[in-house]
Each structure stands twice: as structure tokens, then as C-alpha cells.
Enzyme design. Structure first.
Site: not given
Length: 708
Positions: A442, A529-530, A615, A646
């Protein structure tokens, strides 16, 4: 004043049960502009105690834009310790406040009993001042602020003036105590002017309190402007300054044992204790255990004697079902900190996993899930991609050329043309090469998007995708027109941002399959992540099979539970839900089309995944959901990083590339063009560096031409 300094407003019903004594009554208009204020003498506070409340009753007379507020000073016109200017309006509307309370701290009580207080401020008429008895001073001996600042429903700020920190010094502990802790609760500290304090960013809250060791930077802010605690997902109850020299506690720490991952057994946590004293000390050890949704689960304890000069480990176990748990170890009432660092700091509470692969995150596919994506892909197929490549000569080398790739993708929700961009690198030498798609996280802005170099990975074709509105598409000369991507088009599966973003991910694979140097039998995808979510989505939706994928700390997993274990993107979703008047059922139904746990059910290639146990952005509960929903015949493996938040480990790149190199889509090496083919199944083989399709006993190249 242009910042809202919010203190908790106390409901009248919560005060009725407490003894209340009026120490002043009348009708006094309070205004800084006219110099009118009220003095309450010291004799009124002879019976007051720490943790009692001073309750003010008034009517607001100012307009919201004039910022009605109350302020308390001591007899020397210095801010009363433990207090701060309390704003009675948010600047646009009145809160219809009629009462406001301050809790009395030790330093505040000293000033009150020696010189009384001055009640000042602006925009209200004071009608009563009362003392409301508290529940006693136990536990508040070190408090510099006491209250009930409720941040459970959204971001709320609490200011603590510089007068509260007169006794603080470098090396002391600043402790924030709280209750009603929600999963994903977080806070930050800024100075009294809302300026960032170097080294103090956003922190996730867990355990019984959050502790800082005061350095010179923080102390300077405390003494000059005071500080502001700004956060969400908790109710702040008091703030302490503790001199560690006054603590006669045992030395204790919690090492990482079994990677904080417990398979097929009950978790056991060991606390290492050292007694530096010349006499025996009793050690009362506790584990306060909550689920990752911050629901109370169990508390286990053990008491042992630690002999003078002795070091020993005390282990505690508890029964647990498959899941992730928040563990807070305590020794004689004090938090115990980990030996390793979670993220960039030691912490007093941490997440462990118990049989994670047995956690059930049942798919919640809607009945038209597959039909929806089939129709979406058909719509994409009707859009001519118009791929364009522009060489980036500054990145190209003799080994690989690097390009900016642009292509058209699925139209936006408003029907406008959508363009996605990517960086693409291709070896110069002839041949076919393994190929990796890198899907990106992201976009947080403020940095240059990653672009590979020509010599970075010369034996591979590589593509780094920037989905619509993000990264390359969000840097000059291009501009993001979507606003917040998670919220864009929210409310309908047909307009939601990730419908288009997932098609960008699919079209990137389509592009690679037009390149002669791309070995389609060795096509891989990865992302964090994204990017991890896009990796799952692309593998689920593309018509070109991947040989293997490596999603890391993936986003967009198990939304119904995600919103219970993290504060974002839940806050963004709830804001849209409220604005659109959506029910929970409708919201989760819409999001289910984009949930990785549902997309994973359609994946058939090998998968390697990694998770950060600590996370707080994409918590492990959401990470494990798609992994556990992969079909039973899928080859898969997963790793857990006990201290990482994260982030992925420094070895992750090498790990997943090794995994990729061990997987192809069933390719065998043959020499020459003659090959005996049994049956009529379609196979792929590698013939002198070329991808060959074997069908019905004949050999074809990737263009469909028969090979003699």
C-alpha cells in the site's frame, strides 16, 4: 487554539454513587477577555485525597468558534499539576456540556491544600464546584495525571501540561495506564504544540501499561510545552513517573522460546529471574493471557523463592485452542520485558501462536463469487491493453534492459479509462528466462518507487507492478485520482478499488506472456502486505498458471475478524459504512469478493508464505486465513518471525527465490524436436531453451506453430 484537547466527559449517572460535597456555588461568568475568574481557598480541600474528583458545573455562554474552555491554576498562577486546558467545544458545535471533572494527583493535592486554586478559562458561567470522593489513592502514588480519557470509539487526544513533570528526570519511566484495550490500539506522543518528538512514533498498546524510558529529548518536551497523548482503542486512566532507583524488584526478562509458536502442545512461557540482593526474595509470577481480539482468556500464576544471588527460570503453561494470543508476563505486579526486540523496542506484551494452521477462517464466498470474477475478466478482455515500453537508459545495463511499462486495464468505477504502470527488466542475451512479478505494498508516499537495476538479477525477467493510483501512478507527472484506495468505490463490488487493482495484477501477467524471453513454465509472483494480497489475487484469477508464489504478511484477509484485531483498515471501513448506511451483513458481503481467504480456494500452485507474529497492521490471524484455505492438494510451507511486526526477515528474498528455483509447471528437459507423447493430454516441455506445448501427439511452440 486550533487543536481539540479532549478530556473524558463524565456521565452524571456514573457519579451518583460517589459522595459529593459542594465547596463553592454561585453564578460567575468566566472570561480571559474580561479578566474574571474565581478563587477557591485552600481550606476547601482539607478533606480531599488523591484520586478524588473536582467536579465543575456550568453553562456554556461562548460560541463554538470562540473555543469555550476551562483552566485551573495554583495560587501563583501556574498551571495546576495534573491538569490542562479542557476544551468544551470542538470548534463547530457545542457538546452541550454542563459538567466537567478533574482527578486530583499527589502534586495537585499539595498545591490545593497549600494555596487553593484559581478557576479561569473562557466562554462559560460557573455555577458549582464539588468534591467527589474516589475509590482511594492506592495505585496512584506516582501519578502525574489521573482521569478517564475515552479513546475507545476513535482518535482522542489528552494533554498533560509541563507543570506535571517538575520531578521527572532522564532515566525515569513514563507509564501510560489504560483499560478497555481494543485489538490494534495505538498511540503517539507529541509535544504540547502538536509537533513530533524525535524517536516517538506510533506504538501498539498491550499489557497493563505502556512504558517509556525518558531520554533528554522527551524530557525537554515535557518541561517546555508538556505532552499530548493521541491515540485510539483504549481508555487512558493515569500517567505515572516512576524512578527506577526506587524499585526493589528482581531482574527479569522473557526470552523467545520455541519461536513463540507452539504446535500440538500447550504453550509454555519462561521468565528468567535474577535476585541481586543479599537476601531471599519471593517471586510472584503471572501470565495474563488474552486472545488476539483482546478478549480475556486466562491468568496463570506461580510463586517461588529466589535465593540471594540466584538466577532461575520460572515456567508457566496454559491450555489453549488453536489461535493467536496476547501474553503479558508480570513479576510482583511489574511488567516483564522481552529479551529480544519486537520491531525496534522491547515490550511487555507479545503475541504467540498455537497450532496456527488449525485455525478455522471459513470462506464466506457469495453464491456468485466465481461468476463475478469470470465476468470481470471478460470485461477486462474487451479492453485493448495497448502495452507500451519506454527504456529507462539510466537503469539499463549490458545484461538487462529496464523499461517503464504502461497499459490500459479495467475502466474505473466512473467508466473512465484506467492506466497502470510497471517497471520491467528483460535480459539482453537470447533465450527464455524465469520470470518474477513483484506486487507492491500500500502506497504510503514520500519515497521513490522501487525500480530494479539492469544488473540486479540478470538471470531473470522481472516486473514491478504499480496498480492504478499508487506508486508510479502517484508520482509526478502522474496523479492519484482515487483518494484513499481502501475507501474508493466502497459499498459495491462493481465499483470497489480492488476490483480494478486485481485486474491490473492479472493484466501484468498477460503482458509477460506476450514476451518471447519469458519462460511461462517458470513464472512466479511475490509481494508483501498489499503486494501479498495482490499475489494471492493474481494466482487465483489469472489464466496463466504460476509455477509458485510467495505472499508475505498479506493484506485483505478475513475481513470479519480483521476488523476485530486491528484498528486500520477497520476505521476506514466503518467510516464508509456509516456514510453509506450499510449493515454489517452488506459490508462484509461486499468485501468477501476481495477477501484473500476466498481467493485462495481457487489457487493450485505451490505457495510459500511468511508471517510476523507481532504484526499490528496485518495481524497473523489475517495472514493465516488464506493460507489455511488453500486446497488440500497444494504444496505449501509457512514461516513465522516471532519478533517482527509488519516486516519480513532479511533472508526472505533468498528463501522464496530458492523455493521458486525448485518449482516449474511440470517441465522436463528434452533434446531435439522428436518426442514420443503417450495419450492426448496437454504437457509443457523445455526443448533447447524454448517453451513447447505437447498436445495430441504433436509439438507446438507458444505461437501455436507445429514443430516438425
Amino acid at each position: 487554539m486550533n487543536k481539540v484537547l479532549v478530556f473524558c466527559l463524565f456521565l452524571l449517572s456514573s457519579l451518583v454513587a460517589n459522595a459529593q460535597t459542594s465547596i463553592w456555588s454561585g453564578e460567575k461568568a468566566i472570561s480571559w477577555n474580561t479578566g474574571t475568574y474565581e478563587v477557591i481557598g485552600a481550606d476547601k480541600f482539607t478533606s480531599a485525597e488523591v484520586a478524588d474528583q473536582i467536579r465543575f458545573t456550568f453553562t456554556i455562554t461562548g460560541t463554538p468558534s470562540s473555543w469555550p474552555q476551562i483552566a485551573l491554576y495554583n495560587s501563583s498562577w501556574k498551571a495546576l499539576p495534573g491538569c490542562g486546558n479542557a476544551q468544551l467545544s470542538n470548534g463547530t458545535t457545542n457538546y452541550d456540556i454542563t459538567t466537567y471533572s478533574y482527578y486530583i494527583t499527589t502534586d495537585m493535592l499539595s498545591d490545593l491544600q497549600s494555596g487553593g486554586m484559581i478557576v479561569t478559562g473562557a466562554g462559560y458561567t460557573l455555577t458549582d464546584v464539588s468534591l467527589v470522593k474516589g475509590e482511594g489513592s492506592a495505585g496512584y502514588e506516582n501519578a502525574v495525571w489521573i482521569g478517564r480519557t475515552d479513546a475507545t470509539q476513535g482518535w482522542v487526544a489528552q494533554t498533560v501540561p509541563s507543570s506535571s513533570f517538575g520531578k521527572a528526570k532522564v532515566g525515569d519511566y513514563l507509564r501510560l495506564y489504560y483499560t478497555d484495550l481494543a485489538a490494534g490500539a495505538m498511540h503517539t506522543i507529541v509535544d504540547g504544540n502538536w509537533k513530533a518528538i524525535t524517536g516517538y512514533e506510533f506504538y501498539t498498546m498491550a499489557g497493563l501499561y505502556y512504558q517509556y524510558t525518558i531520554d533528554q529529548t522527551l524530557l525537554d518536551a515535557m518541561n517546555s510545552t508538556g505532552i499530548i497523548i493521541n491515540g485510539t482503542g483504549y481508555c487512558l486512566t493515569h500517567i505515572d513517573i516512576v524512578d527506577p532507583e526506587g524499585l526493589t524488584t528482581l531482574t527479569a526478562s522473557v526470552p523467545v522460546t520455541d519461536g513463540w509458536l507452539f504446535e500440538d502442545k500447550n504453550p509454555t512461557i519462561t521468565i528468567n529471574i535474577t535476585n541481586p540482593y543479599e537476601s531471599d526474595v519471593e517471586a510472584n509470577v503471572q501470565l495474563v493471557v488474552k486472545t488476539d481480539k483482546q478478549e480475556s482468556y486466562t491468568t496463570v500464576s506461580k510463586q517461588e523463592t529466589v535465593a540471594a544471588g540466584e538466577s532461575k527460570g520460572i515456567s508457566l503453561s496454559f491450555e489453549a485452542e488453536p489461535g493467536f494470543y496476547s501474553v503479558s508476563p508480570l513479576l510482583n505486579g511489574e511488567s516483564v520485558y522481552t529479551v529480544g526486540k519486537v520491531g525496534d523496542k522491547t515490550v511487555s506484551s507479545f503475541i504467540i501462536g498455537v497450532d496456527p494452521t488449525k485455525i478455522v477462517s471459513a470462506p464466506d464466498k457469495q453464491s456468485d463469487f466465481d461468476a463475478f470474477w469470470t465476468a470481470t475478466k471478460a470485461e477486462l478482455a474487451n479492453v485493448a491493453p495497448e502495452y507500451t515500453l519506454t527504456e529507462i537508459t539510466a537503469k539499463s545495463t549490458a545484461q538487462r534492459k529496464v523499461y517503464l511499462l504502461e497499459f490500459k486495464s479495467l475502466p474505473d468505477a466512473d467508466g473512465n479509462e484506467a492506466i497502470a504502470r510497471a517497471y520491467y527488466a528483460e535480459p539482453v542475451a537470447a533465450g527464455q528466462y524465469p520470470t518474477v512479478v513483484h506486487y507492491q505494498g500500500y502506497d504510503s508516499g514520500g519515497y521513490d518507487p522501487w525500480c530494479m537495476g539492469g544488473s540486479d538479477n540478470p538471470g531473470y525477467c522481472e516486473l514491478i507492478l504499480a496498480t492504478r493510483g499508487q506508486l508510479i501512478n502517484n508520482r509526478p507527472p502522474y496523479e492519484n485520482t482515487y483518494g484513499d484506495w481502501f475507501q474508493y468505490g466502497f459499498g459495491s463490488k462493481d465499483t470497489y478499488y480492488y476490483r480494478g487493482a486485481f485486474m491490473d495484477a492479472v493484466r501484468a501477467v498477460d503482458f509477460l506472456c506476450t514476451r518471447e524471453k519469458v519462460d511461462q513454465s517458470r513464472l512466479y509472483a511475490e509481494g508483501a502486505s498489499q503486494g501479498g494480497a495482490l499475489t494471492y489475487a493474481a494466482a487465483s484469477l489469472t489464466d496463466h498458471p504460476f509455477a509458485a508464489i510467495a505472499p508475505a504478511i498479506p493484506f485483505l484477509g478475513d475481513f470479519p475478524d480483521y476488523f476485530k484485531v486491528a484498528s486500520w483498515p477497520a476505521s476506514a471501513a466503518y467510516a464508509q459504512q456509516k456514510a453509506l448506511g450499510m449493515s454489517d451483513e452488506d459490508m462484509y458481503a461486499m468485501l468477501s469478493y476481495f477477501d484473500t481467504k476466498n481467493l485462495a480456494t481457487n489457487i493450485h500452485c505451490p505457495v510459500i508464505q511468511t508471517i510476523g507474529l507481532q504484526d499490528n497492521v496485518c495481524p497473523p490471524h489475517t495472514n493465516i486465513a488464506p493460507y489455511n484455505n488453500l486446497p488440500a492438494d497444494v504444496e505449501k510451507q509457512i514461516s513465522y518471525n516471532p519478533l517482527l511486526m509488519h516486516a519480513t526477515s532479511s533472508s526472505w528474498w533468498n528463501t522464496y527465490f530458492a523455493f521458486f528455483n525448485n518449482h516449474t509447471t511440470g517441465i522436463e528437459e528434452v533434446s531435439g524436436s522428436k518426442f514420443q507423447v503417450p495419450g492426448s493430454k496437454t504437457h509443457k516441455l523445455l526443448d533447447n531453451g524454448r517453451v513447447i506445448i505437447v498436445k495430441d501427439g504433436y509439438l507446438f511452440n507458444t505461437l501455436g506453430q507445429e514443430i516438425k
